[in-house]
Design a protein around this motif. Sequence first.
Motif, PDB file in Angstrom:
ATOM      1  N   UNK A 131       3.880  18.776   0.254  1.00 53.58           N
ATOM      2  CA  UNK A 131       3.038  17.590   0.119  1.00 53.58           C
ATOM      3  C   UNK A 131       3.109  16.801   1.431  1.00 53.58           C
ATOM      4  N   UNK A 132       2.172  17.066   2.325  1.00 51.37           N
ATOM      5  CA  UNK A 132       2.206  16.480   3.661  1.00 51.37           C
ATOM      6  C   UNK A 132       1.996  14.979   3.603  1.00 51.37           C
ATOM      7  N   UNK A 133       1.052  14.519   2.773  1.00 49.35           N
ATOM      8  CA  UNK A 133       0.794  13.077   2.691  1.00 49.35           C
ATOM      9  C   UNK A 133       2.001  12.316   2.157  1.00 49.35           C
ATOM     10  N   UNK A 134       2.681  12.893   1.180  1.00 49.51           N
ATOM     11  CA  UNK A 134       3.897  12.262   0.654  1.00 49.51           C
ATOM     12  C   UNK A 134       4.967  12.174   1.732  1.00 49.51           C
ATOM     13  N   UNK A 135       5.112  13.224   2.520  1.00 52.74           N
ATOM     14  CA  UNK A 135       6.106  13.224   3.594  1.00 52.74           C
ATOM     15  C   UNK A 135       5.795  12.156   4.633  1.00 52.74           C
ATOM     16  N   UNK A 187       1.353   8.950  -6.678  1.00 46.28           N
ATOM     17  CA  UNK A 187       1.238  10.351  -6.278  1.00 46.28           C
ATOM     18  C   UNK A 187       1.704  11.246  -7.418  1.00 46.28           C
ATOM     19  N   UNK A 188       0.801  12.058  -8.011  1.00 42.21           N
ATOM     20  CA  UNK A 188       1.212  12.908  -9.133  1.00 42.21           C
ATOM     21  C   UNK A 188       2.186  14.021  -8.730  1.00 42.21           C
ATOM     22  N   UNK A 189       2.193  14.395  -7.463  1.00 43.39           N
ATOM     23  CA  UNK A 189       3.071  15.475  -6.997  1.00 43.39           C
ATOM     24  C   UNK A 189       4.262  14.930  -6.220  1.00 43.39           C
ATOM     25  N   UNK A 197       0.833  -1.200   0.000  1.00 38.67           N
ATOM     26  CA  UNK A 197       0.000   0.000   0.000  1.00 38.67           C
ATOM     27  C   UNK A 197       0.867   1.249   0.000  1.00 38.67           C
ATOM     28  N   UNK A 198       1.918   1.231   0.767  1.00 41.04           N
ATOM     29  CA  UNK A 198       2.829   2.370   0.838  1.00 41.04           C
ATOM     30  C   UNK A 198       3.490   2.624  -0.514  1.00 41.04           C
ATOM     31  N   UNK A 199       4.015   1.575  -1.131  1.00 41.41           N
ATOM     32  CA  UNK A 199       4.656   1.729  -2.440  1.00 41.41           C
ATOM     33  C   UNK A 199       3.663   2.212  -3.489  1.00 41.41           C
ATOM     34  N   UNK A 200       2.453   1.673  -3.461  1.00 34.34           N
ATOM     35  CA  UNK A 200       1.441   2.062  -4.434  1.00 34.34           C
ATOM     36  C   UNK A 200       1.071   3.534  -4.266  1.00 34.34           C
ATOM     37  N   UNK A 201       0.871   3.970  -3.028  1.00 39.99           N
ATOM     38  CA  UNK A 201       0.518   5.368  -2.787  1.00 39.99           C
ATOM     39  C   UNK A 201       1.640   6.313  -3.210  1.00 39.99           C
ATOM     40  N   UNK A 202       2.884   5.928  -2.974  1.00 44.55           N
ATOM     41  CA  UNK A 202       4.005   6.770  -3.400  1.00 44.55           C
ATOM     42  C   UNK A 202       4.129   6.809  -4.916  1.00 44.55           C
TER      43      UNK A 202
END
Length: 95
Positions: A50-54, A39-41, A31-36
């Motif tokens: 980008x708080x979620x990316x951090x 992420x378009x930004x 899930x972590x790899x997929x979300x990263x």
Amino acid sequence: MNRLLSFQAAGKVVASRVLGFNALPAVVLTTLYNDLASDPALLTAGLMGNVQRNRRMGGLLSYVCGALVGGAFARSSLGFAGALWFTAGIKAMIV
């Protein structure tokens, strides 16, 4: 044993939802790899833009650091028992 692990994993997911961190992956690296990766930004936002990316990158770094510390414990004289006691101590401090 499997029931205890699933209970612990479900507890992490529920706690992250209750605390309002819905995008925080707490259980599965996929899930972590997929979300990263989706992420378009990921590379275009600034360091604090980008708080979620951090948070996701912090989660990834935590997983890697945990694996390194676990390996160091396994090779030390404390062994896996020391790693389990260390983990129990950290979880007790979090609680």
